[in-house]
Write an enzyme that holds these catalytic residues in place. Structure first.
Site, mmCIF file in Angstrom:
data_model
loop_
_atom_site.group_PDB
_atom_site.id
_atom_site.type_symbol
_atom_site.label_atom_id
_atom_site.label_comp_id
_atom_site.label_asym_id
_atom_site.label_seq_id
_atom_site.Cartn_x
_atom_site.Cartn_y
_atom_site.Cartn_z
ATOM 1 N N LYS A 91 -3.083 10.424 14.445
ATOM 2 C CA LYS A 91 -1.739 10.259 15.007
ATOM 3 C C LYS A 91 -1.638 11.129 16.253
ATOM 4 O O LYS A 91 -2.369 12.111 16.398
ATOM 5 C CB LYS A 91 -0.700 10.726 13.991
ATOM 6 C CG LYS A 91 -0.750 9.910 12.699
ATOM 7 C CD LYS A 91 0.581 9.276 12.408
ATOM 8 C CE LYS A 91 0.556 8.431 11.179
ATOM 9 N NZ LYS A 91 0.740 7.007 11.445
ATOM 10 N N ASP A 115 -3.021 -5.701 2.706
ATOM 11 C CA ASP A 115 -3.435 -4.743 3.727
ATOM 12 C C ASP A 115 -3.122 -5.429 5.044
ATOM 13 O O ASP A 115 -3.790 -6.404 5.415
ATOM 14 C CB ASP A 115 -4.938 -4.462 3.607
ATOM 15 C CG ASP A 115 -5.411 -3.496 4.682
ATOM 16 O OD1 ASP A 115 -4.730 -3.366 5.721
ATOM 17 O OD2 ASP A 115 -6.460 -2.869 4.488
ATOM 18 N N HIS A 116 -2.112 -4.945 5.750
ATOM 19 C CA HIS A 116 -1.633 -5.726 6.888
ATOM 20 C C HIS A 116 -2.671 -5.844 8.009
ATOM 21 O O HIS A 116 -2.543 -6.694 8.878
ATOM 22 C CB HIS A 116 -0.290 -5.204 7.407
ATOM 23 C CG HIS A 116 -0.377 -3.956 8.225
ATOM 24 N ND1 HIS A 116 -0.518 -2.716 7.672
ATOM 25 C CD2 HIS A 116 -0.339 -3.758 9.555
ATOM 26 C CE1 HIS A 116 -0.552 -1.813 8.635
ATOM 27 N NE2 HIS A 116 -0.448 -2.413 9.790
ATOM 28 N N HIS A 130 -7.207 0.187 5.655
ATOM 29 C CA HIS A 130 -7.348 -0.454 6.969
ATOM 30 C C HIS A 130 -8.755 -0.286 7.557
ATOM 31 O O HIS A 130 -9.365 -1.238 8.025
ATOM 32 C CB HIS A 130 -6.349 0.124 7.969
ATOM 33 C CG HIS A 130 -4.930 0.085 7.491
ATOM 34 N ND1 HIS A 130 -4.454 -0.910 6.685
ATOM 35 C CD2 HIS A 130 -3.887 0.917 7.708
ATOM 36 C CE1 HIS A 130 -3.171 -0.693 6.435
ATOM 37 N NE2 HIS A 130 -2.805 0.414 7.041
ATOM 38 N N LYS A 166 0.840 -1.178 0.000
ATOM 39 C CA LYS A 166 0.000 0.000 0.000
ATOM 40 C C LYS A 166 0.888 1.245 0.000
ATOM 41 O O LYS A 166 2.061 1.104 0.331
ATOM 42 C CB LYS A 166 -0.957 -0.004 1.182
ATOM 43 C CG LYS A 166 -0.276 0.223 2.525
ATOM 44 C CD LYS A 166 -1.249 0.533 3.607
ATOM 45 C CE LYS A 166 -1.669 1.969 3.610
ATOM 46 N NZ LYS A 166 -0.977 2.825 4.586
ATOM 47 N N ASP A 172 -4.115 7.515 4.093
ATOM 48 C CA ASP A 172 -3.210 6.558 4.713
ATOM 49 C C ASP A 172 -3.970 5.420 5.400
ATOM 50 O O ASP A 172 -3.526 4.279 5.391
ATOM 51 C CB ASP A 172 -2.341 7.305 5.750
ATOM 52 C CG ASP A 172 -1.206 6.455 6.298
ATOM 53 O OD1 ASP A 172 -0.686 5.611 5.539
ATOM 54 O OD2 ASP A 172 -0.826 6.642 7.473
HETATM 55 C C1 BG6 Z 1 0.277 1.986 7.962
HETATM 56 C C2 BG6 Z 1 0.234 3.481 7.892
HETATM 57 O O1 BG6 Z 1 -0.322 1.415 6.831
HETATM 58 O O2 BG6 Z 1 -0.414 1.563 9.125
HETATM 59 C C3 BG6 Z 1 0.866 4.089 9.124
HETATM 60 O O3 BG6 Z 1 0.920 3.924 6.737
HETATM 61 C C4 BG6 Z 1 0.195 3.552 10.365
HETATM 62 O O4 BG6 Z 1 0.793 5.506 9.102
HETATM 63 C C5 BG6 Z 1 0.155 2.032 10.332
HETATM 64 O O5 BG6 Z 1 0.942 3.988 11.484
HETATM 65 C C6 BG6 Z 1 -0.679 1.501 11.476
HETATM 66 O O6 BG6 Z 1 -0.508 0.120 11.575
HETATM 67 P P1 BG6 Z 1 -0.659 -0.628 12.953
HETATM 68 O O7 BG6 Z 1 -0.495 -2.061 12.612
HETATM 69 O O8 BG6 Z 1 0.407 -0.099 13.855
HETATM 70 O O9 BG6 Z 1 -2.025 -0.286 13.469
#
Ligand code: BG6
Length: 508
Positions: A358, A195-196, A258, A166, A253
């Site tokens: 953030k 998408d993690h 997500h 992404k 983002d």
């Molecule tokens: C990423 C974003 O895809 O996901 C980041 O680019 C964000 O900005 C992150 O901090 C959040 O991932 P997680 O797994 O920490 O919730």
């Protein structure tokens, strides 16, 4: 304490197919922070095939030996468990590196011969998994070049797959253009848009919770649910990603990918089966039912924020505009809150509120389902004038679990009700298996299971939700930035968003 099923990281419970894992952007952050630690965890869980190799590609000049040494050092810092020298040897024997320009066809000719060498040395049968851990501007280019070099052709029974990182596009038009560019070179079933969030156990559990239990699903609709709140709050700022973030902002983002993943899982209809396509059909269908905002509705349904200086965990932190590589007059949002309406039978009239930002007071990702309050009739003769809404909260991170709050009688001669909680914590039942969240995704890709990856039409549906907001915000730059202090719960306008509907955010 129950006796849980063995906690296997894969729905398939078997190692990935023999293959070569090619990492474009091999010297970058993602490789050391997530990819190598995930591959290590897969190996430790006996889920990597023995016939396996890694080829790193990046524009940095380096020998394979130096690359191996570098990864060997980095894994000690970034692994989620203690690294055993014995296990690391597995990788040491299987990693090679080549420097190359991603835009130069010669790189792919060189890669082809590196892959042939790896196949011969490690017995990998021509199955290649390409991972694009690079700047998004290279996604289309790499796929085109791979196809041009004949590296994506699936013949003689072997497979070729590409994982696309992404952000997938920066708006609807560019996402669709990228889909077309990729689609002209490889088939949808070779395309794994990652998408993690979909790799997180607690995210995957949303479907198990909804469809593996009999008691909540009958209530999971507009007859019983008042509204849904999704919170994805982070305490981190933009760290060293100022350049990326300036051009991206919180909406792009986090939301089309997500947050939409969370919305789809919580709101989808039960799929016909747990096969990848029925699941992805339902996820996409519900995203398509989200009402697109009209330009005139954006100010009332969408809130943006940017953090100013503040205090976080007792320490002063700078505002966004003072972060490295950020314009001191930046108009980029670091926070967004939205109200969404889903126009379908199940959700008509149930708003979904979501917020992400953030530098907020606490790191928390959760989905709260607020049920409608019962009529207070029964308690007419008592002092109880108002009944609270029951609340079910799916805690995604960091304290993974599920909690339910309801009312109970406070002991004593007078009828009084008090709020109580039932709490389930993952760690209490299943222990906590340290993972990066990428393991299942990488393994599924090696097994050719795309269920947890985004399909082209899902990406399209996600961008359709945010596109009108991006357009409206572009037309009218924010006049009040910064509008929330680092370490706070976000801008007051986000509170107004719910207050107008007679509702309130959960405390962060
Ligand atoms: C990423 C974003 O895809 O996901 C980041 O680019 C964000 O900005 C992150 O901090 C959040 O991932 P997680 O797994 O920490 O919730």
């Amino acid at each position: 304490m129950p006796n849980p099923e063995p906690n296997n990281t894969s729905a398939h419970g078997r190692p990935g197919d023999p293959c070569v894992f090619v990492i474009f952007g091999a010297t970058g952050d993602l490789t050391k922070r997530l990819l190598m630690p995930s591959l290590y965890n897969l190996l430790a869980n006996k889920l990597l095939p023995d016939k396996f190799a890694i080829v790193g590609v990046s524009n940095v000049q380096m020998s394979s030996e130096d690359f191996r040494k570098q990864l060997g050092e980095e894994i000690k810092q970034f692994a989620t468990t203690k690294v055993s020298d014995d296990l690391w040897k597995f990788f040491d024997q299987r990693i090679s590196y080549m420097a190359g320009d991603f835009k130069d066809p010669a790189t792919y000719t060189k890669l082809k011969s590196a892959l042939e060498t790896a196949d011969k040395a490690h017995g990998t049968p021509g199955n290649y998994l390409f991972y694009t851990a690079v700047s998004p501007s290279f996604f289309g280019e790499i796929v085109k070049q791979l196809a041009g070099a004949g590296l994506t052709k699936e013949t003689d029974g072997h497979w070729r797959r590409v994982i696309i990182e992404k952000p997938f596009g920066h708006d609807l038009e560019s996402a669709n253009a990228l889909n077309r560019e990729i689609g002209a070179c490889i088939h949808e079933n070779q395309t794994f848009r990652i998408d993690h969030y979909l790799g997180k156990e607690t995210v995957q559990n949303i479907m198990a919770f909804r469809f593996g239990n009999g008691f909540f699903e009958p209530l999971w609709n507009n007859s019983y649910i008042d509204h849904v709140q999704i919170t994805d709050a982070e305490t981190v700022g933009v760290e060293q990603r100022g350049t990326f973030y300036e051009a991206t902002g919180a909406l792009r983002d986090m939301v089309p990918n997500h947050i939409m993943a969370l919305v789809s899982l919580v709101a989808m209809e039960p799929p016909n089966s747990f096969e990848s396509e029925p699941v992805r059909d339902e996820k996409t269908k519900v995203l398509r039912a989200i009402r697109p905002l009209k330009p005139e509705d954006v100010p009332r349904w969408a809130v943006r924020g940017q953090y100013g200086p503040g205090t976080l965990e007792g320490k002063p932190v700078p505002g966004y505009r003072a972060e490295p590589q950020v314009n001191p007059k930046s108009g980029t949002e670091t926070y967004v809150a939205l109200k969404l309406a889903i126009d379908n039978w199940r959700w008509a009239g149930v708003p979904i509120y979501l917020r992400t930002g953030k530098r907020m007071a606490k790191r928390v990702t959760e989905i709260a389902i607020k049920f409608k309050a019962p009529p207070a009739l029964l308690f007419r003769q008592t002092g109880v004038k108002h009944l609270e809404q029951n609340e079910l909260v799916l805690h995604i991170q960091p304290d993974e679990g599920i909690s339910l709050s309801f009312s109970a009688k406070i002991p004593g001669p007078v009828v009084k009700l008090g709020g109580v909680d039932m709490n389930f914590k993952y760690a209490d039942y299943f222990g906590s298996a340290p993972s990066t969240g990428y393991e299942t995704l990488l393994l599924d890709c090696m097994l050719g299971d795309p269920a947890l990856f985004q399909r082209a039409d899902t990406v399209d549906a996600g961008w359709r939700v945010v596109d009108p907001i991006l357009d409206a915000w572009k037309q009218t730059p924010a006049a009040d930035f910064p509008n929330y202090a680092a370490g706070s719960a976000g801008p007051s306008a986000a509170d107004e968003l719910l207050k107008r509907d007679g509702r309130k955010w959960r405390n962060i």
